[in-house]
Design a protein around this motif. Structure first.
Motif, PDB file in Angstrom:
ATOM      1  N   TRP A 110      74.792   0.097  36.400  1.00  0.00           N
ATOM      2  CA  TRP A 110      75.596  -1.399  36.107  1.00  0.00           C
ATOM      3  C   TRP A 110      74.536  -2.300  35.773  1.00  0.00           C
ATOM      4  O   TRP A 110      74.862  -2.989  34.561  1.00  0.00           O
ATOM      5  N   PHE A 111      73.193  -2.194  36.036  1.00  0.00           N
ATOM      6  CA  PHE A 111      72.236  -3.009  35.539  1.00  0.00           C
ATOM      7  C   PHE A 111      72.100  -2.839  34.065  1.00  0.00           C
ATOM      8  O   PHE A 111      72.032  -3.589  33.245  1.00  0.00           O
ATOM      9  N   ASN A 112      71.834  -1.543  33.783  1.00  0.00           N
ATOM     10  CA  ASN A 112      71.718  -0.965  32.515  1.00  0.00           C
ATOM     11  C   ASN A 112      72.566  -1.320  31.407  1.00  0.00           C
ATOM     12  O   ASN A 112      72.357  -1.841  30.350  1.00  0.00           O
ATOM     13  N   LEU A 113      74.007  -1.113  31.897  1.00  0.00           N
ATOM     14  CA  LEU A 113      75.054  -1.572  31.019  1.00  0.00           C
ATOM     15  C   LEU A 113      75.193  -3.034  30.797  1.00  0.00           C
ATOM     16  O   LEU A 113      75.435  -3.466  29.589  1.00  0.00           O
ATOM     17  N   ALA A 114      74.888  -3.820  31.775  1.00  0.00           N
ATOM     18  CA  ALA A 114      74.700  -5.224  31.719  1.00  0.00           C
ATOM     19  C   ALA A 114      73.691  -5.621  30.674  1.00  0.00           C
ATOM     20  O   ALA A 114      73.888  -6.475  29.645  1.00  0.00           O
ATOM     21  N   ARG A 115      72.516  -4.968  30.739  1.00  0.00           N
ATOM     22  CA  ARG A 115      71.394  -5.318  29.390  1.00  0.00           C
ATOM     23  C   ARG A 115      72.201  -4.757  28.253  1.00  0.00           C
ATOM     24  O   ARG A 115      71.709  -5.679  27.244  1.00  0.00           O
ATOM     25  N   LEU A 116      72.868  -3.684  28.185  1.00  0.00           N
ATOM     26  CA  LEU A 116      73.430  -3.125  26.797  1.00  0.00           C
ATOM     27  C   LEU A 116      74.370  -4.014  26.329  1.00  0.00           C
ATOM     28  O   LEU A 116      74.422  -4.554  25.126  1.00  0.00           O
ATOM     29  N   ARG A 117      75.344  -4.559  27.135  1.00  0.00           N
ATOM     30  CA  ARG A 117      76.294  -5.424  26.568  1.00  0.00           C
ATOM     31  C   ARG A 117      75.802  -6.831  26.374  1.00  0.00           C
ATOM     32  O   ARG A 117      76.371  -7.274  25.312  1.00  0.00           O
ATOM     33  N   TYR A 118      74.815  -7.071  26.982  1.00  0.00           N
ATOM     34  CA  TYR A 118      74.061  -8.445  26.691  1.00  0.00           C
ATOM     35  C   TYR A 118      73.355  -8.389  25.424  1.00  0.00           C
ATOM     36  O   TYR A 118      73.648  -9.230  24.333  1.00  0.00           O
ATOM     37  N   GLU A 119      72.971  -7.100  25.015  1.00  0.00           N
ATOM     38  CA  GLU A 119      72.192  -7.082  23.594  1.00  0.00           C
ATOM     39  C   GLU A 119      73.171  -6.852  22.374  1.00  0.00           C
ATOM     40  O   GLU A 119      72.916  -7.169  21.336  1.00  0.00           O
ATOM     41  N   GLN A 120      74.584  -6.448  22.922  1.00  0.00           N
ATOM     42  CA  GLN A 120      75.366  -6.234  21.827  1.00  0.00           C
ATOM     43  C   GLN A 120      75.991  -7.611  21.656  1.00  0.00           C
ATOM     44  O   GLN A 120      77.143  -7.668  20.810  1.00  0.00           O
ATOM     45  N   GLY A 121      75.731  -8.735  22.546  1.00  0.00           N
ATOM     46  CA  GLY A 121      76.464 -10.128  22.275  1.00  0.00           C
ATOM     47  C   GLY A 121      77.789 -10.019  23.221  1.00  0.00           C
ATOM     48  O   GLY A 121      78.581 -11.017  22.946  1.00  0.00           O
ATOM     49  N   LEU A 127      78.363 -10.007  32.019  1.00  0.00           N
ATOM     50  CA  LEU A 127      78.515 -10.673  33.355  1.00  0.00           C
ATOM     51  C   LEU A 127      79.249  -9.740  34.351  1.00  0.00           C
ATOM     52  O   LEU A 127      78.851  -9.860  35.737  1.00  0.00           O
ATOM     53  N   LYS A 128      80.217  -9.239  34.014  1.00  0.00           N
ATOM     54  CA  LYS A 128      80.987  -8.273  34.823  1.00  0.00           C
ATOM     55  C   LYS A 128      80.255  -7.221  35.351  1.00  0.00           C
ATOM     56  O   LYS A 128      80.188  -7.003  36.433  1.00  0.00           O
ATOM     57  N   ALA A 129      79.615  -6.688  34.435  1.00  0.00           N
ATOM     58  CA  ALA A 129      78.784  -5.461  35.078  1.00  0.00           C
ATOM     59  C   ALA A 129      77.710  -5.823  35.941  1.00  0.00           C
ATOM     60  O   ALA A 129      77.310  -5.287  36.896  1.00  0.00           O
ATOM     61  N   LEU A 130      77.160  -7.211  35.957  1.00  0.00           N
ATOM     62  CA  LEU A 130      76.186  -7.769  36.773  1.00  0.00           C
ATOM     63  C   LEU A 130      76.727  -7.988  37.929  1.00  0.00           C
ATOM     64  O   LEU A 130      76.157  -7.569  39.132  1.00  0.00           O
ATOM     65  N   GLU A 131      78.015  -8.312  38.027  1.00  0.00           N
ATOM     66  CA  GLU A 131      78.626  -8.826  39.266  1.00  0.00           C
ATOM     67  C   GLU A 131      78.866  -7.572  40.152  1.00  0.00           C
ATOM     68  O   GLU A 131      79.149  -7.597  41.426  1.00  0.00           O
ATOM     69  N   ARG A 132      78.834  -6.413  39.571  1.00  0.00           N
ATOM     70  CA  ARG A 132      79.160  -5.271  40.327  1.00  0.00           C
ATOM     71  C   ARG A 132      78.013  -4.605  41.001  1.00  0.00           C
ATOM     72  O   ARG A 132      78.121  -3.648  41.683  1.00  0.00           O
ATOM     73  N   ILE A 133      76.679  -4.999  40.698  1.00  0.00           N
ATOM     74  CA  ILE A 133      75.726  -4.887  41.207  1.00  0.00           C
ATOM     75  C   ILE A 133      75.575  -5.032  42.802  1.00  0.00           C
ATOM     76  O   ILE A 133      75.955  -6.139  43.099  1.00  0.00           O
ATOM     77  N   GLY A 134      75.579  -4.063  43.477  1.00  0.00           N
ATOM     78  CA  GLY A 134      75.248  -4.453  45.133  1.00  0.00           C
ATOM     79  C   GLY A 134      73.816  -4.765  45.486  1.00  0.00           C
ATOM     80  O   GLY A 134      73.280  -5.317  45.013  1.00  0.00           O
ATOM     81  N   ALA A 150      70.841 -15.557  34.090  1.00  0.00           N
ATOM     82  CA  ALA A 150      70.690 -16.891  33.541  1.00  0.00           C
ATOM     83  C   ALA A 150      70.857 -16.687  32.204  1.00  0.00           C
ATOM     84  O   ALA A 150      71.479 -17.722  31.468  1.00  0.00           O
ATOM     85  N   ASN A 151      70.413 -15.832  31.402  1.00  0.00           N
ATOM     86  CA  ASN A 151      70.387 -15.641  30.029  1.00  0.00           C
ATOM     87  C   ASN A 151      71.961 -15.660  29.516  1.00  0.00           C
ATOM     88  O   ASN A 151      72.340 -16.131  28.658  1.00  0.00           O
ATOM     89  N   ILE A 152      72.516 -14.987  30.182  1.00  0.00           N
ATOM     90  CA  ILE A 152      74.209 -14.801  30.013  1.00  0.00           C
ATOM     91  C   ILE A 152      74.652 -15.984  30.120  1.00  0.00           C
ATOM     92  O   ILE A 152      75.577 -16.460  29.287  1.00  0.00           O
ATOM     93  N   HIS A 153      74.478 -16.838  31.239  1.00  0.00           N
ATOM     94  CA  HIS A 153      75.154 -18.170  31.448  1.00  0.00           C
ATOM     95  C   HIS A 153      74.572 -19.121  30.290  1.00  0.00           C
ATOM     96  O   HIS A 153      75.527 -19.628  29.855  1.00  0.00           O
ATOM     97  N   ARG A 156      76.644 -18.442  27.379  1.00  0.00           N
ATOM     98  CA  ARG A 156      77.808 -18.739  27.552  1.00  0.00           C
ATOM     99  C   ARG A 156      78.059 -20.090  27.723  1.00  0.00           C
ATOM    100  O   ARG A 156      79.262 -20.602  28.066  1.00  0.00           O
ATOM    101  N   LYS A 157      76.933 -20.979  27.427  1.00  0.00           N
ATOM    102  CA  LYS A 157      77.104 -22.246  27.409  1.00  0.00           C
ATOM    103  C   LYS A 157      77.226 -22.965  28.941  1.00  0.00           C
ATOM    104  O   LYS A 157      77.660 -24.121  29.181  1.00  0.00           O
ATOM    105  N   ALA A 158      77.031 -21.940  29.953  1.00  0.00           N
ATOM    106  CA  ALA A 158      77.357 -22.619  31.269  1.00  0.00           C
ATOM    107  C   ALA A 158      76.149 -22.861  32.010  1.00  0.00           C
ATOM    108  O   ALA A 158      75.309 -22.136  32.745  1.00  0.00           O
TER     109      ALA A 158
END
Lengths: 653, 179
Positions: A110-121, A127-134, A150-153, A156-158
């Protein structure tokens, strides 16, 4: 001065520095339990992604990863990503998650997937992938997770969420510094500029022991310095610039900023010091180019118009020199020399280390090219170009090998057919059968000897001869009959015969044992022969496997090679065009900047010349005195500060 | 005349440069994205082909019943810096490797090198590896390790390992037969 001097322009300044990616970490490999996994790591650690991926793909196909399948899949996903294959990487990570994997493995995926999706914009998916991490993420990854979150937020201007993530960051070392930097950015973005500036100030003042942290500290100080400068707080700006290393990658910007900070404080004489240091550095740097104008501008403010004219003249000459260099470079690039230069030194160099090492054509061997190569767009285009070249090399190598394979198969088939009659004839089998029969006869004889207690059968050669002699003697004695006086001869016969029989009899058991042992040895030899015969038959039976069925495979692969070669060549051509266009565009940008500087310098020259003319007719040696000729060694080396030193009170207009 | 400070000139010029032809830039960007996608697909296609050809080569040159491979790894490795290795099978030199700094670093980080792949007939064979490098106290160090294997008709793998013997403060060289 505004009560909140940072509002409005600090965000703009930070835009370019937003979201420091923080130290990148590849998927950390575990202990090697399957050799192909270790083999892939060996290539991976040498940046040979193509080989590492091939090894893992082959090992998966052959099911050679019984202990580390999941680890290997994770590594393969990361390798795909590192090799620029985002699609297969994402697909693989998703596939792993569909399987029943341990929670710790799932968390890492999930972490790797989150990083990938982040790099793909794709920030929502990231964020969803990060939320799945236990709870299963290794502790060393936790800091990275928070930074990514934090970078994702921020993306997303959050901003408030980003601030909340970073504010209670408890990581150590570089992660803490990066988090603080990004917290500064987030606060500024959220409109809390003063707080943001305080965070950046803390990064700018931190103790840095590693090159990575020193670079981060420099970056924070540069951002702050220019921010304070725009906020009309030149003293604070000067303090920030002063914290930047004098010989780091950002030192030129810092020197330029320092000059302006002092100038804003009306410390004009002092402002020349960093600029004069800057002036002797590489003229390719925009900061150096700018300093060439900043120096005479300030000297003029010091009311030294003659000297300012000299420096403007020098600036013009240096801009013209650089423009001429750029023109030569542009022509060389347009002629295709850049593409020639970008061919790797070694064809099999998949990591790209040998590229343009000492092989640049003369027209390209100017430092401009290195500046060009440093831009992200260009590096990325170059990487694609280089990858395509390597693909072409790989395809060419296989194209060369396949006919060799075909020839080898032909030879194997011919050899097989030549030896076929000898191996498959019945002769070998008949010989073996004959050995078996002989062995059976021998075994039967041993049994009979034992059963009949056949002493004669166990007699040695001499004893057998003596037994024959004694038998002959007995026959003669019997023929002579009882009439003759043969008492003594008969007694001798009995004695000798008795001795002989006793000798054999007393040694009967050992002799029989030796006989049996011999038979056992014969059995072993026979068994070995049978084994070899069976192995030969088996080998012969499977021998066709070494050449049958390959022809179709080779033909099929050959067609694939040819198709891909055409596609790779076309893509390479397109990519070469893209690289060339990027290079020319970058040169054009640099030319435009230099031309603009040149226009300003010339305009100032004309203006000053007019001014001086109005004051008095200039002596012939004033505009370009012999020792101040632009380009003359002294002019470049000697700080004009001393000559431009204003009398007391002159420094401040 | 008011002279504008030059500090923002670079930024203004950069901005002007990027606005020269926004339409063309967008088109170029689109083309580049399509080309990047095409290159990505090509990379994957060549990787797939390379894997298939790699397996074809293995089937052809090193059939399973005779295949024999030797790998090399380093565990800890504080007491020995590897320079080169030679490999003999049944007293015949079959492989020799001189390590670059990069290869050496990859081994010490946990990578495993395939030192040799070849064919061996069934039965007993003697494998000897000779290691040279720097040992404790930066002294030249040369050691050998030997293993006798009974090759079956399955592929066989040997791993040569360089370890640290902490109690003796000496490097240790072992050969492991993988089942």
């Amino acid at each position: 001065m505004s009560l909140n001097p940072l509002r409005g322009w600090l965000p703009a300044l930070l835009a370019g520095l937003l979201l420091l990616p923080a130290p990148g970490r590849a998927e950390e490999p575990g202990v090697v339990q399957d050799l192909p996994y270790g083999l892939a790591l060996y290539h991976f650690f040498q940046d040979r992604y193509f080989s590492a991926i091939t090894d893992l793909m082959a090992a998966r196909q052959r099911q050679r990863l019984p202990r580390q399948q999941e680890e290997a899949d994770l590594l393969l996903g990361s390798l795909y990503l590192a090799y620029g294959l985002e699609k297969p990487s994402g697909e693989l990570f998703e596939r792993i998650l569909e399987q029943q994997v341990a929670p710790a493995v799932a968390d890492r995926v999930w972490f790797n997937l989150a990083r990938l999706r982040y790099e793909q914009g794709q920030y929502d998916q990231a964020l969803k992938a990060l939320e799945r991490i236990g709870e299963g993420l290794p502790p060393e990854r936790e800091a990275e997770r928070r930074n990514l979150l934090a970078n994702i937020h921020l993306r997303r201007k959050a901003y408030d969420k980003a601030i909340a993530v970073l504010a209670d960051f408890a990581g150590e070392g570089a992660w803490k510094a990066y988090a603080r930097f990004n917290l500064g950015v987030a606060l500024v973005k959220a409109g809390r500029e003063e707080e943001g500036a305080r965070q950046l100030e803390a990064v700018g003042r931190m103790e840095a022991t590693t090159p990575e942290l020193k670079a981060l500290r420099d970056q924070a100080n540069i951002a702050l310095g220019f921010a304070w400068l725009r906020a009309e707080r030149p003293k604070a700006a000067a303090a920030a610039f002063a914290r930047v290393r004098l010989h780091g990658p950002l030192s030129n910007k810092a020197l330029l900023g320092m000059g302006w900070a002092r100038a804003r404080q009306e410390r004009l004489q002092e402002s020349l010091v960093p600029w004069l240091e800057l002036k002797v550095r590489s003229p390719l740097d925009p900061a150096v180019q700018e300093s060439l104008l900043a120096i005479p501008y300030t000297i003029e403010r010091l009311e030294k118009p003659k000297l300012a004219l000299v420096h403007y003249t020098e600036a013009s000459v240096r801009y013209e020199q650089q423009l001429a260099e750029l023109k030569r470079l542009r022509e060389a690039v347009a002629r295709g020399e850049l593409l020639q230069a970008l061919r790797p030194g070694n064809l099999d160099d998949e990591s790209g280390d040998s590229i343009y090492r000492g092989r640049l054509p003369a027209a390209l061997s100017v430092p401009y090219l290195y500046r060009l190569l440093a831009s992200n767009d260009f590096r990325s285009a170059l990487r694609n170009h280089q990858d395509l070249q390597y693909l072409r090399y790989v395809l060419g190598r296989w194209e060369h090998y396949l006919p060799v394979f075909t020839l080898m198969l032909k030879e194997r088939r011919a050899a097989y057919e030549k030896k076929l009659p000898a191996v498959t004839s019945d002769l070998l089998l008949e010989q073996l059968e004959d050995f078996r029969r002989q062995r059976a006869a021998l075994a039967a004889e041993v049994k009979r000897v034992e059963r009949e207690h056949d002493l004669r059968a166990l007699a040695d050669e001499d004893e057998a001869e003596w037994l024959d002699v004694l038998a002959d003697v007995r026959r003669r004695l019997e023929r002579l009959g009882s009439g003759a006086d043969l008492e003594e001869e008969q007694a001798k016969y009995r004695l000798f015969n008795g001795i002989l029989i006793w000798r054999i009899e007393s040694d009967f058991v050992p002799r029989l044992w030796r006989l049996k042992r011999g038979l056992q040895r014969l059995d072993q030899a026979l068994a070995e022969t049978e084994k070899q015969y069976a192995a030969l038959q088996r080998a012969w039976k499977i021998a066709p496997r070494t050449f049958e069925g390959f022809d179709d495979r080779i033909r099929g692969q050959y067609r694939r090679i040819k198709t891909l070669q055409g596609q790779v060549d076309a893509a390479l051509k397109a990519q070469q065009q893209a690289v060339q266009t990027l290079a020319l565009a970058e040169i054009d940008r640099q030319q435009a900047r230099l031309k603009s500087y040149l226009v300003r310098a010339r305009f100032a020259q004309a203006r000053l010349y007019d001014k001086l003319m109005k004051m008095q007719p200039p002596p012939a040696d004033l505009i370009a005195p012999p020792d101040e000729q632009p380009g003359a060694p002294r002019a470049a080396d000697r700080p004009p500060a001393a000559e431009a030193a204003p009398a007391a009170g002159e420094a401040r207009p | 005349m008011k002279i504008v400070p030059l500090v923002w000139l670079s930024a203004v010029l950069c901005l002007a440069g990027s606005l020269v032809s926004p339409l063309r830039a967008a088109e170029d960007g689109g083309d580049q994205a399509a080309l990047n996608e095409r290159i990505q697909d090509l990379k994957k296609a060549v990787l797939d082909l390379n894997r298939d050809l790699f397996l074809l080569e293995e089937d052809l040159l090193f059939p399973a019943n005779t295949q024999f491979s030797v790998f090399l790894s380093v565990d800890a490795g504080k007491l020995f810096q590897l320079d080169s290795v030679k490999l003999k099978i049944d007293d015949k030199l079959v492989a020799a490797h001189l390590y670059t700094e990069r290869e050496s670093a990859a081994l010490y980080r946990g990578g495993v090198q395939r030192l040799y792949v070849g064919n061996l007939a069934s039965g007993k064979h003697e494998i000897v590896a000779f290691f040279t490098g720097k040992g404790p106290n930066d002294r030249n160090y040369k050691r050998a390790t030997k293993v006798v294997i009974d090759k079956t008709e399955d592929p066989q793998f040997i791993e040569l390992k360089i370890l640290d013997d902490a109690t003796k403060e000496q490097p240790e060289f072992v050969a492991k037969v993988w089942e």
